[in-house]
Structures are given as structure tokens and as C-alpha cells.
Design an enzyme around this catalytic site. Structure first.
Site, mmCIF file in Angstrom:
data_model
loop_
_atom_site.group_PDB
_atom_site.id
_atom_site.type_symbol
_atom_site.label_atom_id
_atom_site.label_comp_id
_atom_site.label_asym_id
_atom_site.label_seq_id
_atom_site.Cartn_x
_atom_site.Cartn_y
_atom_site.Cartn_z
ATOM 1 C CD1 TRP A 46 -0.314 -5.855 -3.411
ATOM 2 C CD2 TRP A 46 -0.306 -6.711 -1.344
ATOM 3 N NE1 TRP A 46 0.178 -7.135 -3.488
ATOM 4 C CE2 TRP A 46 0.194 -7.680 -2.230
ATOM 5 C CE3 TRP A 46 -0.389 -7.029 0.006
ATOM 6 C CZ2 TRP A 46 0.613 -8.940 -1.822
ATOM 7 C CZ3 TRP A 46 0.027 -8.287 0.427
ATOM 8 C CH2 TRP A 46 0.524 -9.225 -0.483
ATOM 9 C CB CYS A 73 -0.885 0.033 1.227
ATOM 10 S SG CYS A 73 -1.830 -1.462 1.483
ATOM 11 C CE LYS A 78 11.437 -2.529 -6.302
ATOM 12 N NZ LYS A 78 12.217 -3.522 -7.047
ATOM 13 C CD GLU A 114 9.942 -11.351 -8.924
ATOM 14 O OE1 GLU A 114 9.579 -10.708 -7.942
ATOM 15 O OE2 GLU A 114 11.023 -11.129 -9.511
ATOM 16 C CE LYS A 139 13.895 -10.845 -10.850
ATOM 17 N NZ LYS A 139 14.423 -10.212 -9.659
ATOM 18 N NE ARG A 168 4.448 1.716 -1.212
ATOM 19 C CZ ARG A 168 5.239 1.922 -0.155
ATOM 20 N NH1 ARG A 168 6.316 2.643 -0.282
ATOM 21 N NH2 ARG A 168 4.953 1.425 1.016
ATOM 22 C CD GLU A 183 17.140 -12.800 -8.814
ATOM 23 O OE1 GLU A 183 16.632 -13.345 -7.819
ATOM 24 O OE2 GLU A 183 16.711 -11.737 -9.290
ATOM 25 C CG ASN A 190 0.505 2.026 3.750
ATOM 26 O OD1 ASN A 190 -0.578 2.145 3.197
ATOM 27 N ND2 ASN A 190 1.627 2.525 3.260
ATOM 28 N N GLY A 191 -0.354 -1.355 6.591
ATOM 29 C CA GLY A 191 -0.049 -2.259 7.704
ATOM 30 C C GLY A 191 -1.263 -3.094 8.048
ATOM 31 C CG HIS A 215 19.989 -36.219 -6.592
ATOM 32 N ND1 HIS A 215 20.322 -37.479 -6.163
ATOM 33 C CD2 HIS A 215 21.159 -35.596 -6.882
ATOM 34 C CE1 HIS A 215 21.644 -37.611 -6.158
ATOM 35 N NE2 HIS A 215 22.176 -36.483 -6.601
HETATM 36 O O1 M6R Z 1 13.326 -4.837 -0.651
HETATM 37 P P1 M6R Z 1 13.845 -6.215 -0.422
HETATM 38 O O2 M6R Z 1 15.143 -6.470 -1.120
HETATM 39 O O3 M6R Z 1 13.947 -6.554 1.033
HETATM 40 O O4 M6R Z 1 12.773 -7.178 -1.036
HETATM 41 C C1 M6R Z 1 12.882 -8.557 -0.919
HETATM 42 C C2 M6R Z 1 11.959 -9.265 -1.884
HETATM 43 O O5 M6R Z 1 10.627 -8.929 -1.613
HETATM 44 C C3 M6R Z 1 12.281 -8.916 -3.344
HETATM 45 O O6 M6R Z 1 13.601 -9.191 -3.654
HETATM 46 C C4 M6R Z 1 11.353 -9.677 -4.286
HETATM 47 O O7 M6R Z 1 11.669 -11.037 -4.273
HETATM 48 C C5 M6R Z 1 11.449 -9.082 -5.697
HETATM 49 N N1 M6R Z 1 10.159 -9.029 -6.288
HETATM 50 C C6 M6R Z 1 12.354 -9.835 -6.577
HETATM 51 O O8 M6R Z 1 12.343 -9.415 -7.896
#
Ligand code: M6R
Length: 608
Positions: A74, A2, A603, A488, A485, A27, A481, A98-99, A504
Site C-alpha cells: 500500500w 501492506c 483495512k 467508503e 459507509k 488489508r 457512520e 511494512n511500516g 446551521h
Molecule cells: O481497526 P480499527 O477499528 O482501529 O480501524 C479504524 C478505522 O481505520 C476503520 O474503522 C475504518 O474507518 C474502516 N474502513 C471503516 O469502515
């Protein structure tokens, strides 16, 4: 997650509220709303879905007023509907939050018994009603605001307007970031500095537990116990240009292309000839080296830590533990003396990572905690004993790219710095590694100028069900990673695996339709990776090779070759970042997904 904006100006604020919400779109959100206060009445617009729906409503029926609040939501409690969107109103109060208010059910029940009705399913809606009750009890807003906060369990950043006080905005922060902004034209409350780009010239960071109010001429901030506190105004560390796409189709693509500049900034900031120095973490240079390192993070930041474990263990010969923050905090970890905690976070506001830091400081105050973070003003950066800033600039695409590469770069420097102190790296060797990092800047530029290999590889993902990424050593976490990516932003299922682990289990996935990305630079156990490649190829998979050798007979097994320049032990993973990120980007574009704001993702994950 949010986003909050509040504005109290000398002019009508609706357009500024919408522009600020737009700057916080990155975000992640699923509904939005704004509310102004004008001539004793609240005027409100809300919409489910993306911001353009809200903007269309505002264009049809612009809302008047020089004071207002806005929110991108969100969903946590209740579906992403118009009714659940913020602001939430009672007769006298309008609030954005927020929260999570953890005791909202008990509060709701209590307020219900007092004759109050609720229209949404959100935890937030109890807040305006609770404040109104407290205002009736206290007869004044200041004690009522304090009493309301005292009843809340959970996390919040709040901005509010009170109908009887049109010249003020109210705010509070606990467990969720909040800052104030000011310019000649007005005062602002926001959850994110980026929201204030182009609006405020100066900002004031509100600390944990603080609350207060702004008017056009004054700011009153109080600690949790009601004592007044003073903070300085600081220049806003951003401009409007920082929030633009700079001519690129997506923020993510812009941020991928910014990486050579980010690496250049990092080397300039921390390397002085052949000395590495971290001015904001001087204990790294003065205290004895730790006997143990614990690295904790989430998502992509966690993957950067996993790669660095190989580096740190090789050179320091001490145990290096790496864990996901949401696991570590509930794990009863054994933290000994002489342990260095390294938290990694792009945003510095990730709830689980922050909680690990706080837990670590509570349990072992004698140890030091170092943050590797892109936002110097974030909670993580400010609550740690030392900071290594990532200097990546604002990262707006939800998929982390340049901050990840920056984390790898500063981790390489940190390893070299500590290895130098431990006598495990001679200065001549250090100089050699630093030269490679400098060469990486121009190598990255060259790779970004010609991405034909990635484009060819991306076509192999048409119509597939998923993909497998394989690597060894420091490139095994890079496989994780690469897979993260891809999933996501393209929504394809992808798995990252240690190449040696493939037989395995995941080998069962392999058939002629499965793209398998094999990260095969010569630095890390290439002969073993080639054996794994043969196993994959024998089962007919579509192999995409990421290689730094000019030519080899085993290239014949590949359906696509992505060439990267030759790197060394530390720089190779930095080079590998570029094709992994570009490949995910090209595949996502081919599938037509929302690259910068993928579905369901936020984000900055500020709730647990
Ligand atoms: O802001 P942060 O690096 O702590 O965020 C951690 C994860 O939420 C962040 O890396 C998330 O996995 C991304 N969407 C990756 O692209």
C-alpha cells in the site's frame, strides 16, 4: 495496509506465497510481489495493481524454490508501480517491509556515497543494501542484522532472505505486527494470522523490538538488546473457512449477515443470567468506578465510542471524553487520576490508537486502559490492562460492519455493568435491557431475511451527487457512520449530521435530487426529529426514513421507508446498523464499485 508472508518449506513455496497474499488482500494494497531463493539465485515476480496480474505472471513463468517471501504494498513512499513493489533486492539480500523507515533519506545518501545504487523511490530499498554493508563489516549475519536494526528510525515489520543462507528466513518487528507460524511442512513469517490459515497449525507472536531467524528445525528470537527470548507456540486461531465468502457475493455482505451470530456470541460470553462479567478485565469489577472516561479510536470505531458516550454519561453521570486518536495524541490532553481509557479497534493495530494507549500509559501509569478489540492477539489487546473481545470473527471487508455492531453491543453491556455497580440501574431494569438485546438477535435475522425496504431506498441514489444522513442522540453518530459507509464503498459524497444542526448549514444542500436518510426511531427525541424531517421535506428532498413505529401520518413525507423492529434504549442502535450497512452495500453494487477493497483504503491502518 501492506501484507508480509515468508515461507521456508519442504516443498516449492510460490503457490503458498500467492495464496497467503490473497488472504491478505482485504488489508488494501496497490501492487504485489514474490521472490524465491533457488540454487543460489533470487527469482522474482512483481506487478502493479491487483494480485491477478502477479498470478498471471507466475502462471506464465513459475518461480522455483522452497524458500520465499511475498508482499502486498500500500504505497507510502513512491507510486504504486512495479519498480516500487516489494520485495527489494541487493545482490545478497531480498527484503519485504511494512511500516515507514523515517531516516531512509539519510541512509540512502550514506549508502549512495558508498557506491550503492537504487532503482525504486521506496524507503524500503535501503534495507537490503544496509544489511549487505553490515554483513561486510561484521563478517556474520547475526550481528549485521542487529546493527542494521539499530540504525533504523520509524516502524517496521521485516522478512528477509540471504543468498548465502538458503535454509533460513530473517525477521524483525517494531511498530508493525509480525508473527511466526509452523506446521510439519514448514516455517512461516507473516504480518497477519489470516495469511497463515491453511498453512500453519501453530503461531508465535513476536513482540515489539524483537527480531530473529527461523530454520526448518529451529526458531531464534532476540530482544532489541540482543538477549535471547522464549515464546510459546499457540494454536492458530483460524481455519481456511474463516477466509472464504461463504457463498455470499462479497465479504461485506457475508459479514453483515453474520451479525446475529456475533451478537449471540457476545451475550453468551459476557452475560450470565442477569450478571455481566468481563473475565479479561477484572479491574472493572474490583476497582472503584472511574471519575472520568476517555474513549479514543479512529473511523468507524470512533463512531461506536460517540454513541456510547450518550449511554455512559446518562447512567454514570461522569464526564466522558471521546476523541479521534490522530488528534488526541497531539493535543496535550489533561489526563487526571481515576481516569479510565477505553480504546476501540477492530484490528488492534491502528497506529494512532496504539500510540494513544502508549502515551496514556507513559503519562498516567496509575490509571487503567481497557481495549475493546476484535483481535485478542493484537498489540492493542496485549498492551492494555484489560480486554473486552468483540468475538466478531475475522472481518475481511474493508468497510467495518460486524465489528462496529459488536463494539456497540459490548459498550451497551459495559455501560449496564458499570451502571449496576454505581447503583444507577436496578437489576430488574438490567434484566429488561438484556431481554431486548436477546430479542435483537432474532430481530436482526428477520431484517436480513427481508431487505425490500433497503432495496427500494437504494434506487433513490441513482445518479445523485451525494447524500445526507441525519439523527439525534445516540443515533447522531450512527448518521456519521451511515455516511462514512456510503462514501467508503460507493465513492458518493455523504455527510452525517446531528438533525438539529442541519439548519446551521447543510440545509443549503437540499434540493429534489438529494437523498436524505433520516434515522427516526422512537427512542431518541422523535418529536424533534419529525420537525427536522418537515424542514427537509419542505425543500423537496428524497427522504428515506428509518423507523420503528408501525404507522404514523408523517410517514407520508417519505420517498422510502425502511422499517426496523422496536428496540429499547440500548438495542435500537444495533438494529439501525443493519439498514445503514445494507443501504451502503446496495448503492455500491448499483454503482459497480469494488465493495470489499474500495480504492485507496486499507483495512488496518498501521502507519500514522
Ligand atoms: O481497526 P480499527 O477499528 O482501529 O480501524 C479504524 C478505522 O481505520 C476503520 O474503522 C475504518 O474507518 C474502516 N474502513 C471503516 O469502515
Amino acid at each position: 495496509m501492506c501484507g508480509i508472508i515468508g515461507a521456508l518449506c519442504r516443498y516449492e513455496v510460490r503457490d503458498d506465497l500467492l495464496a497467503a497474499l490473497q488472504r491478505m488482500e482485504y488489508r488494501g494494497y496497490d501492487s504485489a510481489g514474490i521472490c524465491t531463493l533457488h540454487e543460489g539465485a533470487f527469482h522474482q515476480l512483481k506487478a502493479a495493481g491487483k494480485l491477478h496480474h502477479l498470478k498471471e505472471k507466475n502462471a506464465r513463468q513459475p518461480i522455483p524454490g522452497c524458500v520465499g517471501i511475498g508482499h502486498t504494498r500500500w504505497a507510502t513512499h513512491g507510486e504504486p508501480t512495479m519498480v516500487n513493489a516489494h520485495p527489494h533486492l541487493s545482490e545478497q539480500v531480498a527484503i519485504v517491509h511494512n511500516g515507514i523507515i523515517e531516516n531512509h533519506l539519510a541512509l540512502r545518501q550514506h549508502l549512495h556515497q558508498r557506491g550503492r545504487n537504487f532503482s525504486s523511490q521506496t524507503d524500503t530499498e535501503v534495507l537490503p543494501h544496509l544489511l549487505e554493508e553490515k554483513m561486510a563489516e561484521c563478517g556474520d549475519v547475526l550481528p549485521a542484522w542487529r546493527d542494521m536494526l539499530a540504525e533504523l528510525h520509524g516502524a517496521y515489520a521485516i522478512a528477509a532472505m540471504i543468498r548465502a543462507l538458503p535454509g533460513s528466513l530473517w525477521f524483525a518487528r517494531k511498530g508493525s505486527p509480525l508473527l511466526l507460524g509452523r506446521s510439519e511442512q514448514g516455517m512461516y513469517v507473516a504480518s497477519d494470522a489470516l495469511a497463515l490459515a491453511g498453512l500453519a497449525d501453530e503461531v508465535m507472536y513476536i513482540e515489539e523490538g524483537e527480531w530473529g531467524r527461523v530454520t526448518l528445525d529451529a526458531v531464534d528470537v532476540y530482544a532489541l538488546d540482543g538477549q535471547p527470548v522464549q515464546h510459546d507456540w499457540e494454536p492458530l486461531p483460524l481455519s481456511v473457512e474463516d477466509s472464504g465468502k461463504g457463498g455470499f457475493r462479497h465479504y461485506m455482505l457475508k459479514e453483515i449477515h453474520e451479525q446475529p451470530g456475533v451478537l449471540r456470541n457476545i451475550l453468551r460470553a459476557y452475560v450470565h443470567e442477569t450478571t455481566i462479567r468481563f473475565e479479561q478485565a477484572m479491574f472493572l469489577h474490583s476497582r472503584p468506578l472511574p471519575e472520568r472516561i476517555v474513549m479514543v479510536a479512529c473511523g468507524t470505531s470512533y463512531h461506536a465510542a460517540l454513541t456510547a458516550r450518550y449511554w455512559l454519561e446518562r447512567y454514570l453521570q461522569i464526564p466522558v471524553e471521546v476523541d479521534i486518536a490522530s488528534e488526541y495524541r497531539y493535543r496535550d490532553p489533561v489526563i487526571g487520576d481515576n481516569t479510565l481509557l477505553i480504546t476501540l479497534s477492530q484490528s488492534g493495530e491502528t497506529a494512532d490508537t496504539l500510540e494513544v494507549l502508549r502515551m496514556f500509559k507513559r503519562q498516567t501509569p496509575q490509571n487503567r486502559a481497557l481495549a475493546l478489540c476484535n483481535v485478542a492477539s493484537s498489540s492493542l489487546a496485549r498492551e492494555s490492562d484489560g480486554l473486552i473481545e468483540l468475538f466478531a470473527g475475522p472481518e475481511i471487508g474493508v468497510a467495518s460492519t460486524k465489528a462496529y455492531m459488536a463494539q456497540l453491543a459490548v459498550l451497551a453491556l459495559l455501560t449496564m455493568c458499570m451502571a449496576g455497580r454505581a447503583g444507577a440501574l436496578k437489576s430488574s431494569e438490567m434484566a429488561g435491557h438484556l431481554r431486548y438485546l436477546e430479542k435483537t438477535v432474532t430481530d436482526m435475522e428477520a431484517m436480513l431475511a427481508d431487505s425490500s425496504g433497503v432495496l427500494q431506498a437504494s434506487s433513490l441514489f441513482a445518479g445523485v451527487k451525494g447524500a445526507l444522513y441525519l439523527g439525534r442522540g445516540p443515533c447522531y453518530p450512527m448518521a456519521l457512520e451511515g455516511a462514512l459507509k456510503l462514501k467508503e464503498i460507493s465513492y458518493l459524497h455523504a455527510e452525517g449530521y446531528a438533525a438539529g444542526e442541519m439548519k446551521h448549514g447543510p440545509i443549503a444542500l437540499i434540493d429534489s435530487t438529494l437523498p436524505v436518510v433520516v434515522i427516526a426511531p422512537k427512542q431518541y427525541h422523535l418529536d424533534k426529529v419529525i420537525s427536522n424531517l418537515h424542514e427537509v421535506q419542505a425543500r423537496g428532498a428524497r427522504v428515506i426514513l428509518i423507523v420503528d413505529l408501525p404507522e404514523a401520518d408523517w410517514f407520508a413525507h417519505a420517498s422510502a421507508l425502511i422499517r426496523i423492529p422496536e428496540g429499547d434504549y440500548f438495542s435500537t442502535p444495533l438494529l439501525v446498523c443493519i439498514p445503514l450497512q445494507l443501504l451502503a452495500y446496495e448503492v455500491a453494487c448499483m454503482y459497480g464499485t469494488d465493495v470489499d477493497q474500495p480504492r485507496n483504503l486499507a483495512k488496518s491502518v498501521t502507519v500514522e
